[in-house]
Design a protein around this motif. Sequence first.
Motif, mmCIF file in Angstrom:
data_model
loop_
_atom_site.group_PDB
_atom_site.id
_atom_site.type_symbol
_atom_site.label_atom_id
_atom_site.label_comp_id
_atom_site.label_asym_id
_atom_site.label_seq_id
_atom_site.Cartn_x
_atom_site.Cartn_y
_atom_site.Cartn_z
ATOM 1 N N THR A 136 -1.716 -6.346 4.355
ATOM 2 C CA THR A 136 -0.578 -5.754 3.657
ATOM 3 C C THR A 136 0.299 -4.908 4.569
ATOM 4 O O THR A 136 1.522 -4.878 4.403
ATOM 5 N N LEU A 137 -0.284 -4.204 5.532
ATOM 6 C CA LEU A 137 0.529 -3.367 6.416
ATOM 7 C C LEU A 137 1.593 -4.176 7.156
ATOM 8 O O LEU A 137 2.771 -3.776 7.183
ATOM 9 N N ILE B 149 1.552 -1.086 0.379
ATOM 10 C CA ILE B 149 0.104 -0.916 0.558
ATOM 11 C C ILE B 149 -0.505 -0.276 -0.685
ATOM 12 O O ILE B 149 -1.561 -0.698 -1.168
ATOM 13 N N VAL C 111 -6.991 -5.445 2.496
ATOM 14 C CA VAL C 111 -5.695 -4.891 2.090
ATOM 15 C C VAL C 111 -4.949 -4.343 3.298
ATOM 16 O O VAL C 111 -3.765 -4.648 3.514
ATOM 17 N N LEU C 112 -5.615 -3.523 4.093
ATOM 18 C CA LEU C 112 -4.950 -2.953 5.267
ATOM 19 C C LEU C 112 -4.575 -4.044 6.263
ATOM 20 O O LEU C 112 -3.458 -4.054 6.803
ATOM 21 N N ALA D 223 -3.264 -1.950 -2.971
ATOM 22 C CA ALA D 223 -4.558 -1.258 -2.978
ATOM 23 C C ALA D 223 -5.022 -0.918 -4.383
ATOM 24 O O ALA D 223 -6.224 -0.958 -4.679
ATOM 25 N N THR E 269 1.632 4.667 -4.417
ATOM 26 C CA THR E 269 0.871 5.238 -3.300
ATOM 27 C C THR E 269 0.008 6.399 -3.777
ATOM 28 O O THR E 269 -1.177 6.497 -3.415
#
Length: 518
Positions: free
Chosen positions: A325-326, A369, A321-322, A373, A426
């Motif tokens: 997606t970032l 994110i 994901v990081l 996530a 978030t």
Amino acid sequence: MNLLRAASTVSLLTLASRITGLARDTLIAAAFGASGWADAFNVAFRIPNLLRRLFAEGAFAQAFVPLLGETRGREGDDATRRLVDAVATMLFWTLIVTVAIGIVAAPAVVWLMASALQEFDGAVVMTRIMFPYIGFMSLVALAAGVLNTWKRFAVPAATPVLLNVSMILAAWLLVPQFRRWGIEPAYALAVGVMVGGVLQLAIQVPALMRIGCLPRIGLTPSRIAAAWHHPGVHRTLQLMLPAVLGVSVAQLSMIINTQIASHVSVGAVSWLFYADRLMEFPTGLLGVALGVVLIPQLSQAHGRGDATGYSAMLDWGLRLVLLLTLPCAAALLVFGTPLIAVLFHRGQFTAADVHQTVMALRGYGVGLIGIVAVKVLAPGFYASLNVRTPVKIAVGVLVLTQILNWLLVPYLGHAALALSISLGATVNALLLFFGLRRRGSYVPSPGWGAFAARVVLATAVMSGALWYAAGLVDWVALGRHEWQRVGWLAACMAMAVLLYFATLLATGLKFKQFMRRG
């Protein structure tokens, strides 16, 4: 099974779905822009999609898929097939009743979604045409759950392409034909949705037959009664009740936002829709793919009592994901105008529509994110048959989102609706993360700090290049040279991808860590 290969298969097929989806939306935007009829179609299309997410891909999938995986892990294939037959029978008859009620109650449903629509009556007609779509998609969700449990990911992932192709053909061929016949052209899109629903269900049948799991739906009272008394049906319902509440919270937030958008201005519903479609690109490629792959594997790990493997799969998903997606979030924030201009700025979609859609897109980019996530963290609860915790968090997030709307909409207009969703997602992701940590279900593997630093640095390098490229030319004015504009966008995106991964490699990131088996 190699989890990265499975996720990559789903992602590649989802990519095909997203590309055809963008082609579909590009044609619709060119034909209808952000007009009153575009708003009417988007609201009418959102209604069956809302129910699909609520009952099919939402509460039903969250309850049924983990139970299916656990049953197969503990009791074997024959018991699993009996569970599928019983659940399919009850689902089929429930859908018959739901669709009938929905068609009759269409005016009330549209009023609840967007009472200030300029083309309210047209939205009602299109809702009635498309309401049976929820029936087809709920049965597709059941088929997808079975196929994914048997580790057959390709057909469910490829299925949405059929809807997009059907709608593309409707926009391309039926819209002008309806104009010649004196019928409102937007109705052609509703017909395309229904044809797409039929095709999506039809393609599941051969795949289910190959694994011997084509459901035998009970049509007689005795068969229906037998299905009702199957313990798996009652277990599914028990798990669905809190899941319905949890998914309802998310869908209620969408209903409220659509209602608010219909009062902001004509076109606001469409601006949010087009921004959402672009935001769904990375969400689908990564979030949906990871959720599809992880839920059955986590459920089976839970059934085996493999806590270490359970945590390792979650850690693998969060790192992906990081990693992926970032940079996507950064691109939405700094490169939104080129993306929206190239995809939608033609025909009835004006320069003003580009600007307004970009504002909404940036709102979504803030929380991308978190949005992705959640699709990894929530399965960490669902796979262990814990639905209550995500539901409680979702209720709190709904309240927070609407407070943010109340505070921000007067100042930011429709863009505040996207920003509120992002901030809420978030918070949702953070609460799920700390919940898994507190339960001991997730223990981060070593090396997170160095990994995150590499990703942040690579994203910063890529973002700087995209920011420069976004201001290098007037992307809206360049619409006079369509293919030149497309070429510039392709070159910029290729440069961004190369810069990002080259920076990761230069800082010593080892991609082999993502090759894991489950």
